[in-house]
Design a protein around this motif. Sequence first.
Motif, PDB file in Angstrom:
ATOM      1  N   ALA A   7      31.785 -33.620 -97.638  1.00 14.35           N
ATOM      2  CA  ALA A   7      32.954 -32.767 -97.903  1.00 14.35           C
ATOM      3  C   ALA A   7      32.575 -31.615 -98.826  1.00 14.35           C
ATOM      4  O   ALA A   7      32.969 -30.469 -98.603  1.00 14.35           O
ATOM      5  CB  ALA A   7      34.078 -33.606 -98.516  1.00 14.35           C
ATOM      6  N   VAL A   8      31.783 -31.927 -99.877  1.00 18.23           N
ATOM      7  CA  VAL A   8      31.373 -30.879-100.829  1.00 18.23           C
ATOM      8  C   VAL A   8      30.594 -29.782-100.104  1.00 18.23           C
ATOM      9  O   VAL A   8      30.753 -28.592-100.377  1.00 18.23           O
ATOM     10  CB  VAL A   8      30.520 -31.501-101.972  1.00 18.23           C
ATOM     11  N   ALA A   9      29.756 -30.196 -99.155  1.00 19.49           N
ATOM     12  CA  ALA A   9      28.950 -29.206 -98.415  1.00 19.49           C
ATOM     13  C   ALA A   9      29.714 -28.616 -97.228  1.00 19.49           C
ATOM     14  O   ALA A   9      29.160 -27.819 -96.461  1.00 19.49           O
ATOM     15  CB  ALA A   9      27.660 -29.862 -97.932  1.00 19.49           C
ATOM     16  N   ALA A  10      31.008 -29.024 -97.089  1.00 21.59           N
ATOM     17  CA  ALA A  10      31.860 -28.535 -95.993  1.00 21.59           C
ATOM     18  C   ALA A  10      31.241 -28.834 -94.629  1.00 21.59           C
ATOM     19  O   ALA A  10      31.156 -27.975 -93.753  1.00 21.59           O
ATOM     20  CB  ALA A  10      32.151 -27.045 -96.174  1.00 21.59           C
ATOM     21  N   ILE A  11      30.801 -30.081 -94.477  1.00 22.02           N
ATOM     22  CA  ILE A  11      30.166 -30.492 -93.217  1.00 22.02           C
ATOM     23  C   ILE A  11      30.954 -31.652 -92.615  1.00 22.02           C
ATOM     24  O   ILE A  11      31.296 -32.616 -93.323  1.00 22.02           O
ATOM     25  CB  ILE A  11      28.700 -30.900 -93.480  1.00 22.02           C
ATOM     26  N   ASP A  12      31.225 -31.540 -91.345  1.00 23.62           N
ATOM     27  CA  ASP A  12      31.912 -32.639 -90.643  1.00 23.62           C
ATOM     28  C   ASP A  12      30.955 -33.837 -90.615  1.00 23.62           C
ATOM     29  O   ASP A  12      29.867 -33.747 -90.035  1.00 23.62           O
ATOM     30  CB  ASP A  12      32.256 -32.166 -89.225  1.00 23.62           C
ATOM     31  N   PRO A  13      31.354 -34.967 -91.227  1.00 23.82           N
ATOM     32  CA  PRO A  13      30.421 -36.087 -91.317  1.00 23.82           C
ATOM     33  C   PRO A  13      30.009 -36.640 -89.966  1.00 23.82           C
ATOM     34  O   PRO A  13      28.955 -37.267 -89.839  1.00 23.82           O
ATOM     35  CB  PRO A  13      31.199 -37.134 -92.125  1.00 23.82           C
ATOM     36  N   LEU A  14      30.849 -36.390 -88.945  1.00 21.88           N
ATOM     37  CA  LEU A  14      30.535 -36.944 -87.625  1.00 21.88           C
ATOM     38  C   LEU A  14      29.690 -35.997 -86.772  1.00 21.88           C
ATOM     39  O   LEU A  14      29.326 -36.325 -85.637  1.00 21.88           O
ATOM     40  CB  LEU A  14      31.832 -37.314 -86.906  1.00 21.88           C
TER      41      LEU A  14
ATOM     42  N   PRO B  56      22.726 -22.215 -91.979  1.00 20.70           N
ATOM     43  CA  PRO B  56      23.433 -22.132 -93.277  1.00 20.70           C
ATOM     44  C   PRO B  56      24.022 -23.479 -93.697  1.00 20.70           C
ATOM     45  O   PRO B  56      23.994 -23.848 -94.871  1.00 20.70           O
ATOM     46  CB  PRO B  56      24.550 -21.118 -93.023  1.00 20.70           C
ATOM     47  N   HIS B  57      24.547 -24.243 -92.705  1.00 18.31           N
ATOM     48  CA  HIS B  57      25.088 -25.570 -93.015  1.00 18.31           C
ATOM     49  C   HIS B  57      24.005 -26.492 -93.547  1.00 18.31           C
ATOM     50  O   HIS B  57      24.203 -27.231 -94.507  1.00 18.31           O
ATOM     51  CB  HIS B  57      25.706 -26.200 -91.754  1.00 18.31           C
ATOM     52  N   ARG B  58      22.870 -26.449 -92.867  1.00 17.24           N
ATOM     53  CA  ARG B  58      21.771 -27.334 -93.268  1.00 17.24           C
ATOM     54  C   ARG B  58      21.298 -26.992 -94.679  1.00 17.24           C
ATOM     55  O   ARG B  58      21.079 -27.852 -95.514  1.00 17.24           O
ATOM     56  CB  ARG B  58      20.619 -27.181 -92.282  1.00 17.24           C
TER      57      ARG B  58
ATOM     58  N   ALA C 113      23.025 -25.563 -97.035  1.00 14.10           N
ATOM     59  CA  ALA C 113      24.058 -25.968 -98.006  1.00 14.10           C
ATOM     60  C   ALA C 113      23.990 -27.473 -98.241  1.00 14.10           C
ATOM     61  O   ALA C 113      24.144 -27.957 -99.374  1.00 14.10           O
ATOM     62  CB  ALA C 113      25.445 -25.575 -97.486  1.00 14.10           C
ATOM     63  N   PHE C 114      23.741 -28.198 -97.165  1.00 19.62           N
ATOM     64  CA  PHE C 114      23.697 -29.660 -97.285  1.00 19.62           C
ATOM     65  C   PHE C 114      22.482 -30.108 -98.104  1.00 19.62           C
ATOM     66  O   PHE C 114      22.574 -30.979 -98.960  1.00 19.62           O
ATOM     67  CB  PHE C 114      23.656 -30.270 -95.878  1.00 19.62           C
ATOM     68  N   VAL C 115      21.347 -29.465 -97.853  1.00 25.86           N
ATOM     69  CA  VAL C 115      20.126 -29.799 -98.611  1.00 25.86           C
ATOM     70  C   VAL C 115      20.378 -29.539-100.101  1.00 25.86           C
ATOM     71  O   VAL C 115      20.039 -30.350-100.963  1.00 25.86           O
ATOM     72  CB  VAL C 115      18.905 -28.990 -98.110  1.00 25.86           C
ATOM     73  N   ARG C 116      21.016 -28.404-100.403  1.00 16.05           N
ATOM     74  CA  ARG C 116      21.310 -28.082-101.821  1.00 16.05           C
ATOM     75  C   ARG C 116      22.234 -29.125-102.429  1.00 16.05           C
ATOM     76  O   ARG C 116      22.026 -29.608-103.529  1.00 16.05           O
ATOM     77  CB  ARG C 116      21.960 -26.701-101.927  1.00 16.05           C
ATOM     78  N   THR C 117      23.250 -29.518-101.672  1.00 13.01           N
ATOM     79  CA  THR C 117      24.213 -30.508-102.178  1.00 13.01           C
ATOM     80  C   THR C 117      23.533 -31.842-102.446  1.00 13.01           C
ATOM     81  O   THR C 117      23.836 -32.534-103.414  1.00 13.01           O
ATOM     82  CB  THR C 117      25.353 -30.710-101.144  1.00 13.01           C
ATOM     83  N   LEU C 118      22.610 -32.192-101.583  1.00 12.01           N
ATOM     84  CA  LEU C 118      21.956 -33.501-101.720  1.00 12.01           C
ATOM     85  C   LEU C 118      20.870 -33.512-102.780  1.00 12.01           C
ATOM     86  O   LEU C 118      20.596 -34.540-103.392  1.00 12.01           O
ATOM     87  CB  LEU C 118      21.354 -33.928-100.378  1.00 12.01           C
ATOM     88  N   THR C 119      20.236 -32.348-103.015  1.00  9.75           N
ATOM     89  CA  THR C 119      19.072 -32.347-103.912  1.00  9.75           C
ATOM     90  C   THR C 119      19.301 -31.601-105.227  1.00  9.75           C
ATOM     91  O   THR C 119      18.673 -31.927-106.231  1.00  9.75           O
ATOM     92  CB  THR C 119      17.835 -31.745-103.220  1.00  9.75           C
TER      93      THR C 119
END
Length: 427
Positions: free
Chosen positions: A312-319, A328-330, A332-338
């Motif tokens: 949710a924080v990375a604005a990514i649909d979990p499914l 850009p999604h990827r 953002a997700f990498v930044r959120t996770l690391t």
Amino acid sequence: MDADERADVVIVGAGAAGLMAGIWAARSAPGCRVVVLDGARLLGAKILVSGGGRCNVTHDVVDATAYAGSTRPAIAGVLRRFAVPQTVAFFRELGVELKREDTGKLFPTTDSAKTVLHALLTGAARAGALVRHPCRVETVERTAAGFRVAGPWGTLAARTVILATGGKSLPKSGSDGHGFALAQALGHTLTPQVFPALVPLLLPPDHPLCALSGIAVPATLELWAGTGKRLQAFTNATLCTHFGLSGPAPLDISRYWTAARLTDPATTLTIGWLPDQTPEAVDTALQGLGRTAVLTWLRALLPDRLARTLCAVAAIDPLLPGRALTLPHRQAFVRTLTRLPLPISGDRGYNYAEVTAGGIPLAEIHLPTMESRRCPGLFLCGELCDVDGRIGGYNYQWAWASGYVAGTSAGLQIATAPRSHGATEIL
Ligand SMILES: Cc1cc2nc3c(=O)[nH]c(=O)nc-3n(C[C@H](O)[C@H](O)[C@H](O)COP(=O)(O)OP(=O)(O)OC[C@H]3O[C@@H](n4cnc5c(N)ncnc54)[C@H](O)[C@@H]3O)c2cc1C
């Protein structure tokens, strides 16, 4: 206590450092009068709650890199005087066996802090040190031949004084910072900044992590200067709570965050949820997901609620299948996770801090004896000094070492002083 009472060594504070100093002052000056005064109704309250009630007495490996405040060589010099093997032998002699846990922390085999407090109090009594409480010390004044120590309980003439009043952490235990004023009145200065350390960190109440109260995971916390330089990092258990973050990693980094923010408001703190993976490795893993949903992958690595929140924080649909992630999604997700930025709004303050950062600079103390350079006959030890350690038993090791040096030195000063300076001739 009557107004005429006299002592050779008066120790202000019967916490870890003060009891240690009392035992060694009495052992070093047999027959001399050693009095330990404490303002608290309940003696050793901090020892009793420490280490979750088990008292993490020390750590297997202690060196100055585990500490902050005064310079490392200065801290190391004092630590060397009473090292971990001596701590283990000292407690064994007092009847307390210590055991080492996998983390390197040493606890009493009884798993009870009561054992430690009882041993120190018994050790003080056996050595001949008198422990008196509640006797809060309001003032310590220099006199021609020593000191006048005073409080609501009366006055005590002392040839030497050891200040072991701790800092400001957990004030309800009796450590309310008055010791700083006592030291300042005798000529000492205080570091420009004194602040809570080993303290939980606050997030804004609506921050998504505040809704994850109870979730604990290993994580990496990294502190970044406004210039982008990495200042500090800790990887350890991290607990999400309703107010923000607690647990070893947030506690360890808290003092660095506060210190850095005081000089550079652009300092930021980030959290990495996959501490054994670099951002590049996480990116590669995401690229290799194919039809696997992002959440399916992340749930294998992190608790479900945390995994969903991070999506949710990375604005990514979990499914979303991994292969459908845009660049850009990827990213953002990498930044959120690391390296998720944490908008820390403050800390929980002294009521929840395990130690105090700042205090009396070690530069004002003659370290081989812990005698004040500003006021001969005055000794200082423990958390009152500008030394704070990491989680893991380091703060007690500082208290044991500095208390040992101060107590031994004050005792020897009495034992070797000419009788004409005897306490009975003071006041
Ligand atoms: C919740 C908690 C858990 C902790 N767990 C651990 C752990 O497991 N391992 C570890 O290494 N460290 C731990 N610490 C830190 C450790 O307890 C301290 O570093 C250590 O107690 C410092 O010892 P001290 O004797 O210098 O000060 P303190 O323990 O603070 O003792 C100072 C004493 O001086 C007395 N005093 C203060 N002012 C006056 C006055 N004016 N007149 C008379 N008496 C006065 C106080 O009543 C107090 O008894 C913990 C701290 C907290 C708060």
